[in-house]
Design a protein around this motif. Structure first.
Motif, PDB file in Angstrom:
ATOM      1  N   THR A  52      -0.633 -10.359  -2.458  1.00 29.29           N
ATOM      2  CA  THR A  52      -1.051  -9.094  -1.860  1.00 29.29           C
ATOM      3  C   THR A  52      -2.548  -9.093  -1.589  1.00 29.29           C
ATOM      4  O   THR A  52      -3.352  -9.393  -2.473  1.00 29.29           O
ATOM      5  CB  THR A  52      -0.680  -7.910  -2.761  1.00 29.29           C
ATOM      6  OG1 THR A  52       0.747  -7.852  -2.888  1.00 29.29           O
ATOM      7  CG2 THR A  52      -1.185  -6.599  -2.177  1.00 29.29           C
ATOM      8  N   CYS A  53      -2.919  -8.768  -0.363  1.00 27.22           N
ATOM      9  CA  CYS A  53      -4.314  -8.688   0.057  1.00 27.22           C
ATOM     10  C   CYS A  53      -4.554  -7.328   0.714  1.00 27.22           C
ATOM     11  O   CYS A  53      -3.615  -6.625   1.084  1.00 27.22           O
ATOM     12  CB  CYS A  53      -4.639  -9.790   1.071  1.00 27.22           C
ATOM     13  SG  CYS A  53      -4.504 -11.475   0.440  1.00 27.22           S
ATOM     14  N   LYS A  54      -5.810  -6.992   0.860  1.00 30.95           N
ATOM     15  CA  LYS A  54      -6.177  -5.808   1.630  1.00 30.95           C
ATOM     16  C   LYS A  54      -6.391  -6.254   3.063  1.00 30.95           C
ATOM     17  O   LYS A  54      -7.350  -6.968   3.368  1.00 30.95           O
ATOM     18  CB  LYS A  54      -7.438  -5.165   1.065  1.00 30.95           C
ATOM     19  CG  LYS A  54      -7.730  -3.779   1.621  1.00 30.95           C
ATOM     20  CD  LYS A  54      -8.902  -3.137   0.891  1.00 30.95           C
ATOM     21  CE  LYS A  54      -9.136  -1.712   1.366  1.00 30.95           C
ATOM     22  NZ  LYS A  54     -10.271  -1.085   0.637  1.00 30.95           N
ATOM     23  N   MET A  59      -2.705  -2.532   1.781  1.00 27.09           N
ATOM     24  CA  MET A  59      -2.284  -3.531   0.812  1.00 27.09           C
ATOM     25  C   MET A  59      -0.967  -4.151   1.288  1.00 27.09           C
ATOM     26  O   MET A  59       0.075  -3.489   1.317  1.00 27.09           O
ATOM     27  CB  MET A  59      -2.113  -2.900  -0.567  1.00 27.09           C
ATOM     28  CG  MET A  59      -3.363  -2.184  -1.067  1.00 27.09           C
ATOM     29  SD  MET A  59      -4.806  -3.280  -1.181  1.00 27.09           S
ATOM     30  CE  MET A  59      -4.379  -4.200  -2.635  1.00 27.09           C
ATOM     31  N   SER A  75      -9.190 -10.850  -0.095  1.00 21.38           N
ATOM     32  CA  SER A  75      -8.304 -11.442  -1.095  1.00 21.38           C
ATOM     33  C   SER A  75      -9.014 -11.699  -2.420  1.00 21.38           C
ATOM     34  O   SER A  75      -8.573 -11.249  -3.468  1.00 21.38           O
ATOM     35  CB  SER A  75      -7.716 -12.764  -0.573  1.00 21.38           C
ATOM     36  OG  SER A  75      -6.980 -13.419  -1.579  1.00 21.38           O
ATOM     37  N   LEU A  80      -8.496  -7.023  -6.714  1.00 17.62           N
ATOM     38  CA  LEU A  80      -7.234  -7.699  -6.420  1.00 17.62           C
ATOM     39  C   LEU A  80      -6.913  -8.744  -7.474  1.00 17.62           C
ATOM     40  O   LEU A  80      -5.753  -8.897  -7.889  1.00 17.62           O
ATOM     41  CB  LEU A  80      -7.298  -8.344  -5.037  1.00 17.62           C
ATOM     42  CG  LEU A  80      -7.157  -7.378  -3.861  1.00 17.62           C
ATOM     43  CD1 LEU A  80      -7.541  -8.063  -2.555  1.00 17.62           C
ATOM     44  CD2 LEU A  80      -5.737  -6.836  -3.769  1.00 17.62           C
ATOM     45  N   ASP A  83      -5.492  -7.090 -10.503  1.00 12.80           N
ATOM     46  CA  ASP A  83      -4.074  -6.791 -10.285  1.00 12.80           C
ATOM     47  C   ASP A  83      -3.227  -8.045 -10.477  1.00 12.80           C
ATOM     48  O   ASP A  83      -2.138  -8.009 -11.077  1.00 12.80           O
ATOM     49  CB  ASP A  83      -3.851  -6.247  -8.875  1.00 12.80           C
ATOM     50  CG  ASP A  83      -4.378  -4.835  -8.697  1.00 12.80           C
ATOM     51  OD1 ASP A  83      -4.623  -4.150  -9.715  1.00 12.80           O
ATOM     52  OD2 ASP A  83      -4.553  -4.413  -7.534  1.00 12.80           O
ATOM     53  N   ARG A  84      -3.706  -9.178  -9.984  1.00 16.91           N
ATOM     54  CA  ARG A  84      -2.968 -10.435 -10.129  1.00 16.91           C
ATOM     55  C   ARG A  84      -2.889 -10.875 -11.588  1.00 16.91           C
ATOM     56  O   ARG A  84      -1.851 -11.367 -12.036  1.00 16.91           O
ATOM     57  CB  ARG A  84      -3.623 -11.519  -9.265  1.00 16.91           C
ATOM     58  CG  ARG A  84      -3.443 -11.293  -7.770  1.00 16.91           C
ATOM     59  CD  ARG A  84      -4.347 -12.167  -6.943  1.00 16.91           C
ATOM     60  NE  ARG A  84      -4.128 -11.945  -5.518  1.00 16.91           N
ATOM     61  CZ  ARG A  84      -5.068 -12.083  -4.593  1.00 16.91           C
ATOM     62  NH1 ARG A  84      -6.303 -12.454  -4.937  1.00 16.91           N
ATOM     63  NH2 ARG A  84      -4.784 -11.859  -3.324  1.00 16.91           N
TER      64      ARG A  84
END
Length: 235
Positions: A52-54, A59, A75, A80, A83-84
């Motif tokens: 998942t990236c912005k 998102m 990324s 982010l 979150d990962r």
């Protein structure tokens, strides 16, 4: 000749071709985006959400989002990556991943992502599920304790091996990998099948090959996950 176009990821300009997803274009350009369910030989499904990236302020999963001219992708940001880290932590505590005794330690993508993302250790409570090990096949065993439900084996068995050995059963927290027979030895699965080798963790393991490469000399012991992709980057 195809009409290529460019977009940016973390300020880096990436050249893409029509039909490529964001993760495919970034892989070709040498920009690594973390992933677990994605595999270059298989169609994307967007299950693990680690990529998942912005993208243009939204998102989105990089493995299922088509690359577009002029798009702006973020990324490698602290938000982010946090979150990962939490997603990887959830994968660890949801199953039984005891790395020191796992045959895939050093070659495990889940373990390698934990290292790359700086996950020191799980802070969430372990669920300690009780899952069986199917070792009845003469050449392969499945340890359901280490399955992360990435669906790579399902896709590879159907699309690359032409066998459809695997599937999912159950829903939510009860979802599990199933074989399309009573037991694994009753399927057409073979040790050389791509469904076996694409497993990113220590779930599907070939027998009699244990520890043939010693600790310290395995794939991710020598280079971090994604290093092969980053080696393609020019400049």
């Amino acid at each position: 000749m195809t009409d290529t176009f460019t977009f940016t990821i973390d300020g880096v300009q990436v050249e893409a071709e029509p039909g490529q997803t964001v993760i495919e274009a970034c892989d070709a350009a040498g920009v690594y985006i973390p992933r677990l369910c994605h595999h270059p030989e298989l169609p994307p499904v967007g299950q693990c959400r680690l990529c998942t990236c912005k993208i243009d302020g939204r998102m989105l999963g990089a493995c299922v989002t088509p690359a577009a001219r002029g798009m702006v992708v973020e990324s490698d940001t602290e938000a982010l990556n946090e979150d990962r880290r939490r997603l990887v932590e959830m994968y660890f505590v949801e199953g039984n991943h005891f790395c020191p005794t796992c045959e895939k330690s050093g070659d495990c993508e889940l373990q390698a992502l934990g290292y790359r993302l700086g996950m020191v250790g799980p802070q969430l409570s372990h669920l300690w599920p009780k899952r069986e090990i199917d070792a009845r096949h003469p050449d392969i065993y499945i340890d359901h304790n280490r399955c992360i439900l990435c669906s790579r084996c399902i896709r590879a068995s159907k699309l690359l091996d032409g066998k459809s050995v695997f599937g999912f059963e159950g829903r939510g927290i009860e979802m599990r990998l199933a074989v399309m027979a009573e037991t694994l030895d009753e399927t057409a699965l073979a040790a050389a099948d791509r469904a076996v080798s694409v497993c990113p963790v220590g779930c599907i393991v070939v027998k009699r090959r244990g520890y043939h490469v010693p600790y310290g000399k395995r794939h991710f012991d020598e280079t971090p996950i994604g290093a092969d992709i980053e080696a393609r980057r020019k400049g």
